[in-house]
Design a protein around this motif. Structure first.
Motif, PDB file in Angstrom:
ATOM      1  N   SER A  54     -23.725  13.271 -23.447  1.00  0.00           N
ATOM      2  CA  SER A  54     -23.128  12.746 -24.677  1.00  0.00           C
ATOM      3  C   SER A  54     -22.064  11.703 -24.363  1.00  0.00           C
ATOM      4  O   SER A  54     -21.982  10.660 -25.024  1.00  0.00           O
ATOM      5  CB  SER A  54     -22.512  13.882 -25.499  1.00  0.00           C
ATOM      6  OG  SER A  54     -23.504  14.780 -25.913  1.00  0.00           O
ATOM      7  N   LEU A  55     -21.242  11.971 -23.351  1.00  0.00           N
ATOM      8  CA  LEU A  55     -20.200  11.016 -22.970  1.00  0.00           C
ATOM      9  C   LEU A  55     -20.813   9.729 -22.410  1.00  0.00           C
ATOM     10  O   LEU A  55     -20.326   8.634 -22.689  1.00  0.00           O
ATOM     11  CB  LEU A  55     -19.251  11.647 -21.948  1.00  0.00           C
ATOM     12  CG  LEU A  55     -18.396  12.784 -22.503  1.00  0.00           C
ATOM     13  CD1 LEU A  55     -17.628  13.462 -21.380  1.00  0.00           C
ATOM     14  CD2 LEU A  55     -17.450  12.271 -23.576  1.00  0.00           C
ATOM     15  N   ARG A  56     -21.896   9.853 -21.635  1.00  0.00           N
ATOM     16  CA  ARG A  56     -22.572   8.656 -21.103  1.00  0.00           C
ATOM     17  C   ARG A  56     -23.091   7.791 -22.249  1.00  0.00           C
ATOM     18  O   ARG A  56     -22.899   6.571 -22.262  1.00  0.00           O
ATOM     19  CB  ARG A  56     -23.731   9.065 -20.188  1.00  0.00           C
ATOM     20  CG  ARG A  56     -24.458   7.856 -19.571  1.00  0.00           C
ATOM     21  CD  ARG A  56     -25.726   8.266 -18.846  1.00  0.00           C
ATOM     22  NE  ARG A  56     -26.707   8.894 -19.712  1.00  0.00           N
ATOM     23  CZ  ARG A  56     -27.480   8.242 -20.613  1.00  0.00           C
ATOM     24  NH1 ARG A  56     -27.354   6.936 -20.782  1.00  0.00           N
ATOM     25  NH2 ARG A  56     -28.353   8.894 -21.349  1.00  0.00           N
ATOM     26  N   ILE A  57     -23.708   8.420 -23.237  1.00  0.00           N
ATOM     27  CA  ILE A  57     -24.222   7.677 -24.390  1.00  0.00           C
ATOM     28  C   ILE A  57     -23.075   7.015 -25.146  1.00  0.00           C
ATOM     29  O   ILE A  57     -23.175   5.850 -25.565  1.00  0.00           O
ATOM     30  CB  ILE A  57     -25.040   8.607 -25.306  1.00  0.00           C
ATOM     31  CG1 ILE A  57     -26.325   9.047 -24.604  1.00  0.00           C
ATOM     32  CG2 ILE A  57     -25.355   7.929 -26.639  1.00  0.00           C
ATOM     33  CD1 ILE A  57     -27.068  10.173 -25.299  1.00  0.00           C
ATOM     34  N   ALA A  58     -21.969   7.732 -25.312  1.00  0.00           N
ATOM     35  CA  ALA A  58     -20.813   7.170 -26.011  1.00  0.00           C
ATOM     36  C   ALA A  58     -20.310   5.914 -25.290  1.00  0.00           C
ATOM     37  O   ALA A  58     -19.998   4.904 -25.929  1.00  0.00           O
ATOM     38  CB  ALA A  58     -19.702   8.208 -26.115  1.00  0.00           C
ATOM     39  N   ARG A  59     -20.235   5.987 -23.959  1.00  0.00           N
ATOM     40  CA  ARG A  59     -19.799   4.801 -23.187  1.00  0.00           C
ATOM     41  C   ARG A  59     -20.776   3.647 -23.358  1.00  0.00           C
ATOM     42  O   ARG A  59     -20.371   2.493 -23.521  1.00  0.00           O
ATOM     43  CB  ARG A  59     -19.655   5.157 -21.709  1.00  0.00           C
ATOM     44  CG  ARG A  59     -18.368   5.891 -21.370  1.00  0.00           C
ATOM     45  CD  ARG A  59     -18.141   5.962 -19.869  1.00  0.00           C
ATOM     46  NE  ARG A  59     -19.202   6.698 -19.176  1.00  0.00           N
ATOM     47  CZ  ARG A  59     -19.231   8.014 -19.005  1.00  0.00           C
ATOM     48  NH1 ARG A  59     -18.244   8.754 -19.464  1.00  0.00           N
ATOM     49  NH2 ARG A  59     -20.226   8.590 -18.363  1.00  0.00           N
ATOM     50  N   GLU A  60     -22.075   3.952 -23.334  1.00  0.00           N
ATOM     51  CA  GLU A  60     -23.091   2.902 -23.458  1.00  0.00           C
ATOM     52  C   GLU A  60     -23.006   2.157 -24.784  1.00  0.00           C
ATOM     53  O   GLU A  60     -23.304   0.970 -24.846  1.00  0.00           O
ATOM     54  CB  GLU A  60     -24.492   3.499 -23.297  1.00  0.00           C
ATOM     55  CG  GLU A  60     -24.841   3.865 -21.881  1.00  0.00           C
ATOM     56  CD  GLU A  60     -26.210   4.528 -21.765  1.00  0.00           C
ATOM     57  OE1 GLU A  60     -26.896   4.701 -22.792  1.00  0.00           O
ATOM     58  OE2 GLU A  60     -26.584   4.874 -20.624  1.00  0.00           O
ATOM     59  N   GLY A  62     -20.253   1.725 -26.417  1.00  0.00           N
ATOM     60  CA  GLY A  62     -18.935   1.143 -26.558  1.00  0.00           C
ATOM     61  C   GLY A  62     -17.922   2.008 -27.296  1.00  0.00           C
ATOM     62  O   GLY A  62     -16.906   1.513 -27.776  1.00  0.00           O
ATOM     63  N   SER A  63     -18.182   3.299 -27.390  1.00  0.00           N
ATOM     64  CA  SER A  63     -17.245   4.193 -28.067  1.00  0.00           C
ATOM     65  C   SER A  63     -15.955   4.294 -27.277  1.00  0.00           C
ATOM     66  O   SER A  63     -15.946   4.244 -26.047  1.00  0.00           O
ATOM     67  CB  SER A  63     -17.861   5.583 -28.212  1.00  0.00           C
ATOM     68  OG  SER A  63     -16.904   6.486 -28.729  1.00  0.00           O
ATOM     69  N   THR A  64     -14.862   4.445 -27.974  1.00  0.00           N
ATOM     70  CA  THR A  64     -13.558   4.625 -27.326  1.00  0.00           C
ATOM     71  C   THR A  64     -13.093   6.073 -27.439  1.00  0.00           C
ATOM     72  O   THR A  64     -11.908   6.364 -27.334  1.00  0.00           O
ATOM     73  CB  THR A  64     -12.509   3.682 -27.964  1.00  0.00           C
ATOM     74  OG1 THR A  64     -12.433   3.977 -29.363  1.00  0.00           O
ATOM     75  CG2 THR A  64     -12.875   2.231 -27.742  1.00  0.00           C
ATOM     76  N   VAL A  65     -14.025   6.996 -27.647  1.00  0.00           N
ATOM     77  CA  VAL A  65     -13.697   8.401 -27.793  1.00  0.00           C
ATOM     78  C   VAL A  65     -13.005   8.919 -26.529  1.00  0.00           C
ATOM     79  O   VAL A  65     -13.310   8.504 -25.419  1.00  0.00           O
ATOM     80  CB  VAL A  65     -14.959   9.241 -28.102  1.00  0.00           C
ATOM     81  CG1 VAL A  65     -15.911   9.242 -26.925  1.00  0.00           C
ATOM     82  CG2 VAL A  65     -14.591  10.646 -28.501  1.00  0.00           C
ATOM     83  N   THR A  66     -12.037   9.778 -26.722  1.00  0.00           N
ATOM     84  CA  THR A  66     -11.358  10.410 -25.590  1.00  0.00           C
ATOM     85  C   THR A  66     -11.293  11.912 -25.842  1.00  0.00           C
ATOM     86  O   THR A  66     -11.357  12.374 -26.981  1.00  0.00           O
ATOM     87  CB  THR A  66      -9.908   9.892 -25.420  1.00  0.00           C
ATOM     88  OG1 THR A  66      -9.192  10.168 -26.623  1.00  0.00           O
ATOM     89  CG2 THR A  66      -9.893   8.408 -25.126  1.00  0.00           C
ATOM     90  N   LEU A  67     -11.206  12.661 -24.777  1.00  0.00           N
ATOM     91  CA  LEU A  67     -11.079  14.110 -24.871  1.00  0.00           C
ATOM     92  C   LEU A  67      -9.626  14.475 -24.600  1.00  0.00           C
ATOM     93  O   LEU A  67      -9.103  14.217 -23.524  1.00  0.00           O
ATOM     94  CB  LEU A  67     -11.998  14.801 -23.860  1.00  0.00           C
ATOM     95  CG  LEU A  67     -13.477  14.456 -23.984  1.00  0.00           C
ATOM     96  CD1 LEU A  67     -14.275  15.194 -22.914  1.00  0.00           C
ATOM     97  CD2 LEU A  67     -13.997  14.803 -25.360  1.00  0.00           C
ATOM     98  N   ASP A  68      -8.978  15.072 -25.591  1.00  0.00           N
ATOM     99  CA  ASP A  68      -7.574  15.436 -25.412  1.00  0.00           C
ATOM    100  C   ASP A  68      -7.452  16.779 -24.701  1.00  0.00           C
ATOM    101  O   ASP A  68      -8.440  17.448 -24.413  1.00  0.00           O
ATOM    102  CB  ASP A  68      -6.837  15.450 -26.756  1.00  0.00           C
ATOM    103  CG  ASP A  68      -7.336  16.530 -27.699  1.00  0.00           C
ATOM    104  OD1 ASP A  68      -8.089  17.428 -27.265  1.00  0.00           O
ATOM    105  OD2 ASP A  68      -6.972  16.486 -28.879  1.00  0.00           O
ATOM    106  N   GLY A  69      -6.228  17.183 -24.425  1.00  0.00           N
ATOM    107  CA  GLY A  69      -5.973  18.413 -23.695  1.00  0.00           C
ATOM    108  C   GLY A  69      -6.465  19.668 -24.392  1.00  0.00           C
ATOM    109  O   GLY A  69      -6.712  20.686 -23.746  1.00  0.00           O
TER     110      GLY A  69
END
Length: 90
Positions: A54-60, A62-69
């Motif tokens: 899911s994170l790889r797809i988000a990067r592809e 151009g998502s700027t999603v981040t995972l917080d603590g």
């Protein structure tokens, strides 16, 4: 596995049998006079995706999603409170 066409009245009399047939792969078409037919068939298995995918797809895209603590805590709460099974691959 095939398609079975039956009336609404027949379906009402043997819903357990129809469910068993659908689970085995038959498609059951329930016909009524006043409404379009209803189709009963086994649902497809849900597809699961790893978080890393899911994170790889988000990067592809151009998502700027981040995972917080608190992400791990929130995810564990979702898993603990969810009524369906989860498959966790580590």
């Amino acid at each position: 596995m095939g398609t079975v066409r039956i009336s609404e009245a027949e379906a009402i009399r043997d819903i357990a049998g129809l469910l068993a047939r659908a689970q085995k792969g038959d498609e059951i078409v329930i016909e009524t006079r006043s409404a379009p037919a209803v189709v009963l068939r086994k649902a497809e298995e849900p597809t699961l995706r790893k978080l890393s995918e899911s994170l790889r797809i988000a990067r592809e895209i151009g998502s700027t999603v981040t995972l917080d603590g608190g992400f791990e805590r929130d995810l564990n709460a979702v898993i603990e409170n969810h009524s369906e099974r989860f498959r966790l691959d580590h």
